[in-house]
Scaffold this motif. Sequence first.
Motif, PDB file in Angstrom:
ATOM      1  N   GLN A   1      56.721  20.322 -22.990  1.00 34.34           N
ATOM      2  CA  GLN A   1      57.348  21.308 -23.607  1.00 34.34           C
ATOM      3  C   GLN A   1      57.813  21.693 -25.380  1.00 34.34           C
ATOM      4  OE1 GLN A   1      60.175  22.597 -25.069  1.00 34.34           O
ATOM      5  NE2 GLN A   1      59.932  25.546 -25.859  1.00 34.34           N
ATOM      6  N   ALA A   2      58.114  20.578 -25.662  1.00 37.07           N
ATOM      7  CA  ALA A   2      58.535  20.370 -27.047  1.00 37.07           C
ATOM      8  C   ALA A   2      57.690  19.641 -28.080  1.00 37.07           C
ATOM      9  CB  ALA A   2      59.289  19.111 -27.180  1.00 37.07           C
ATOM     10  N   ARG A   3      55.706  19.332 -26.705  1.00 41.32           N
ATOM     11  CA  ARG A   3      54.347  18.865 -28.126  1.00 41.32           C
ATOM     12  C   ARG A   3      54.417  20.793 -28.163  1.00 41.32           C
ATOM     13  NH1 ARG A   3      50.900  15.292 -24.875  1.00 41.32           N
ATOM     14  NH2 ARG A   3      49.862  15.038 -27.596  1.00 41.32           N
ATOM     15  N   ILE A   4      54.327  21.512 -27.574  1.00 42.28           N
ATOM     16  CA  ILE A   4      54.144  23.165 -28.079  1.00 42.28           C
ATOM     17  C   ILE A   4      54.106  23.186 -29.729  1.00 42.28           C
ATOM     18  CG2 ILE A   4      54.067  24.848 -27.126  1.00 42.28           C
ATOM     19  CD1 ILE A   4      55.190  25.220 -24.944  1.00 42.28           C
ATOM     20  N   PRO A   5      53.211  23.576 -30.296  1.00 45.70           N
ATOM     21  CA  PRO A   5      53.438  23.749 -31.705  1.00 45.70           C
ATOM     22  C   PRO A   5      54.225  25.180 -31.928  1.00 45.70           C
ATOM     23  CG  PRO A   5      51.394  23.351 -31.311  1.00 45.70           C
ATOM     24  CD  PRO A   5      51.638  24.339 -29.460  1.00 45.70           C
ATOM     25  N   GLY A   6      55.437  25.179 -32.919  1.00 46.39           N
ATOM     26  CA  GLY A   6      55.855  25.917 -33.544  1.00 46.39           C
ATOM     27  C   GLY A   6      54.727  26.738 -34.226  1.00 46.39           C
ATOM     28  N   LYS A   7      56.075  28.216 -35.373  1.00 48.59           N
ATOM     29  CA  LYS A   7      56.054  28.824 -35.506  1.00 48.59           C
ATOM     30  C   LYS A   7      54.354  28.423 -37.105  1.00 48.59           C
ATOM     31  CE  LYS A   7      57.668  32.436 -38.884  1.00 48.59           C
ATOM     32  NZ  LYS A   7      59.478  32.679 -38.950  1.00 48.59           N
ATOM     33  N   HIS A   8      53.339  29.529 -36.546  1.00 50.09           N
ATOM     34  CA  HIS A   8      52.326  29.260 -37.812  1.00 50.09           C
ATOM     35  C   HIS A   8      51.909  27.548 -37.678  1.00 50.09           C
ATOM     36  CE1 HIS A   8      53.288  33.008 -39.396  1.00 50.09           C
ATOM     37  NE2 HIS A   8      54.673  32.337 -39.893  1.00 50.09           N
ATOM     38  N   GLY A   9      52.148  27.451 -36.117  1.00 47.03           N
ATOM     39  CA  GLY A   9      51.282  26.090 -36.009  1.00 47.03           C
ATOM     40  C   GLY A   9      52.252  24.897 -36.629  1.00 47.03           C
ATOM     41  N   ALA A  10      52.771  25.020 -36.727  1.00 42.77           N
ATOM     42  CA  ALA A  10      53.574  24.124 -37.257  1.00 42.77           C
ATOM     43  C   ALA A  10      54.403  23.515 -36.453  1.00 42.77           C
ATOM     44  CB  ALA A  10      54.694  24.363 -38.701  1.00 42.77           C
ATOM     45  N   PRO A  11      55.002  21.838 -36.568  1.00 40.17           N
ATOM     46  CA  PRO A  11      56.323  20.986 -35.416  1.00 40.17           C
ATOM     47  C   PRO A  11      56.890  21.740 -34.915  1.00 40.17           C
ATOM     48  CG  PRO A  11      55.393  19.565 -37.495  1.00 40.17           C
ATOM     49  CD  PRO A  11      55.035  21.019 -38.016  1.00 40.17           C
ATOM     50  N   PRO A  12      57.476  21.616 -33.241  1.00 32.84           N
ATOM     51  CA  PRO A  12      58.508  22.639 -32.636  1.00 32.84           C
ATOM     52  C   PRO A  12      59.719  22.554 -33.628  1.00 32.84           C
ATOM     53  CG  PRO A  12      57.427  21.084 -31.667  1.00 32.84           C
ATOM     54  CD  PRO A  12      56.523  21.302 -32.813  1.00 32.84           C
ATOM     55  N   THR A  13      60.534  23.287 -33.557  1.00 34.78           N
ATOM     56  CA  THR A  13      61.242  24.102 -34.962  1.00 34.78           C
ATOM     57  C   THR A  13      62.459  24.296 -33.867  1.00 34.78           C
ATOM     58  OG1 THR A  13      60.348  24.787 -36.691  1.00 34.78           O
ATOM     59  CG2 THR A  13      62.581  24.448 -36.413  1.00 34.78           C
ATOM     60  N   ARG A  14      63.719  23.886 -34.209  1.00 34.17           N
ATOM     61  CA  ARG A  14      64.623  23.609 -32.766  1.00 34.17           C
ATOM     62  C   ARG A  14      65.897  24.932 -33.498  1.00 34.17           C
ATOM     63  NH1 ARG A  14      70.234  22.091 -33.427  1.00 34.17           N
ATOM     64  NH2 ARG A  14      70.851  22.513 -31.705  1.00 34.17           N
ATOM     65  N   TYR A  15      65.423  26.128 -32.394  1.00 36.95           N
ATOM     66  CA  TYR A  15      66.421  26.985 -33.253  1.00 36.95           C
ATOM     67  C   TYR A  15      67.646  27.603 -32.137  1.00 36.95           C
ATOM     68  CZ  TYR A  15      61.740  28.295 -35.715  1.00 36.95           C
ATOM     69  OH  TYR A  15      60.788  28.575 -36.528  1.00 36.95           O
ATOM     70  N   GLU A  16      68.356  28.316 -32.042  1.00 35.11           N
ATOM     71  CA  GLU A  16      69.677  28.759 -32.234  1.00 35.11           C
ATOM     72  C   GLU A  16      69.506  29.955 -31.518  1.00 35.11           C
ATOM     73  OE1 GLU A  16      73.464  26.777 -33.175  1.00 35.11           O
ATOM     74  OE2 GLU A  16      72.733  24.991 -33.428  1.00 35.11           O
ATOM     75  N   THR A  17      70.291  29.983 -30.522  1.00 36.24           N
ATOM     76  CA  THR A  17      70.595  31.230 -30.003  1.00 36.24           C
ATOM     77  C   THR A  17      71.766  32.285 -30.690  1.00 36.24           C
ATOM     78  OG1 THR A  17      69.267  31.489 -28.573  1.00 36.24           O
ATOM     79  CG2 THR A  17      70.381  33.207 -27.909  1.00 36.24           C
ATOM     80  N   VAL A  18      72.309  33.606 -30.874  1.00 38.35           N
ATOM     81  CA  VAL A  18      73.236  34.612 -30.697  1.00 38.35           C
ATOM     82  C   VAL A  18      73.108  35.776 -29.970  1.00 38.35           C
ATOM     83  CG1 VAL A  18      74.273  36.445 -32.500  1.00 38.35           C
ATOM     84  CG2 VAL A  18      73.157  33.986 -33.154  1.00 38.35           C
ATOM     85  N   ALA A  19      73.238  36.067 -28.737  1.00 38.37           N
ATOM     86  CA  ALA A  19      73.858  37.292 -28.205  1.00 38.37           C
ATOM     87  C   ALA A  19      74.408  38.178 -28.530  1.00 38.37           C
ATOM     88  CB  ALA A  19      73.752  36.373 -26.677  1.00 38.37           C
ATOM     89  N   VAL A  20      73.807  38.913 -28.763  1.00 37.36           N
ATOM     90  CA  VAL A  20      74.661  40.567 -28.879  1.00 37.36           C
ATOM     91  C   VAL A  20      74.183  41.581 -27.332  1.00 37.36           C
ATOM     92  CG1 VAL A  20      74.388  42.310 -30.802  1.00 37.36           C
ATOM     93  CG2 VAL A  20      73.601  40.286 -31.228  1.00 37.36           C
TER      94      VAL A  20
END
Length: 361
Positions: free
Chosen positions: A278-297
């Motif tokens: 899963q970590a190998r799947i490209p991130g935003k705009h095909g860039a390397p995967p970026t780690r995001y955090e979640t804010v739940a509202v």
Amino acid sequence: MRTAVVVGTGLIGTSAALALTGRGLTVHLEDADPDAARTAASLGAGTTEPADGPVDLAIIAVPPALVGKVLADCQRRGLAEYYTDVASVKDGPRTEIAALGCDTVHYLGSHPMAGRERSGPLAARADLFEGRPWVLTPTPDTDTGTLNAVLELVALCGAMPIVMDAAAHDRAVALVSHAPQLLSSLVAARLEHADETAIRLSGQGVRDVTRIAASNPAMWVDILSANAGAVADVLAEFATDLEETVTALRALQAAEEAERRGGTAGIEAVMRRGNTGQARIPGKHGAPPTRYETVAVVLGDQPGELGRLFGEVGAAGVNIEDVVIEHSTGQQVGFVQLAVAPGAVRALTAALRASGWSVRD
């Protein structure tokens, strides 16, 4: 490029036509179903009137099994100077095109890696290809003019060109597109006769896994028929993994501690392999995967609530990278999970709570 013709006004063909007309090109539309072409035209994708002479590029957007026949007909009519197809399988059509004696100098196979679980012209979007890979499969016969015309098409649609061998492309899409479609359908099929109480417990996880199971079966039979061998090879490997996982799960219930430890190791191994893949799947705009955090509202079920939330996130100077909405069973509220850069979590949480939003810890 100033003119184009799109042959086949389904989701992909109409989306390409919308993108091109949006860039000022004159686009002519053809379809074996005249109603589909007229529907696409009514959406602003082009005109159903035939061109006065050869257009710059013909885009053949038909199922893989029909690509060779349609290309031969288009070339016989002198429809365009250059030709491409956008079918999701490339090797089989290439073989048929050669057998039919088509002009392969002015033809280049291609495949935009984009789609939706809905099909037909009414599902089309002009931005469908924005930021998406678009595979090109040139051969030694392909001349420079053809390549440039298709590269211009890709640029006009906002996609990213990737050059691949046709057979390698088919193996790749079997792994990342065709097999996942069948696996999603298999998971969803287990829900068909499930107890209603169990169905009511469905959360975002099962929605994510089964989203593409809503796809058109007839369309997928066409695709899978053209790439059956490669997809079967991938699923055979899944079957081996699945059998080993079942064995590990059974071992977790064994009386012997050593056997239970073996089961635990087996489950941990497959989960860790999943993490790595899963970590190998490209991130935003095909860039390397970026780690995001979640804010739940917590979001109330009233008109305009989501727009108000997005507006206040923007006012806080935070960019939303992804969003998931999970509805609460039996309650008129939902949870919006906002994926944001890790450094923005604390400030965004404080800003939303100050504005009266309920943010889950």
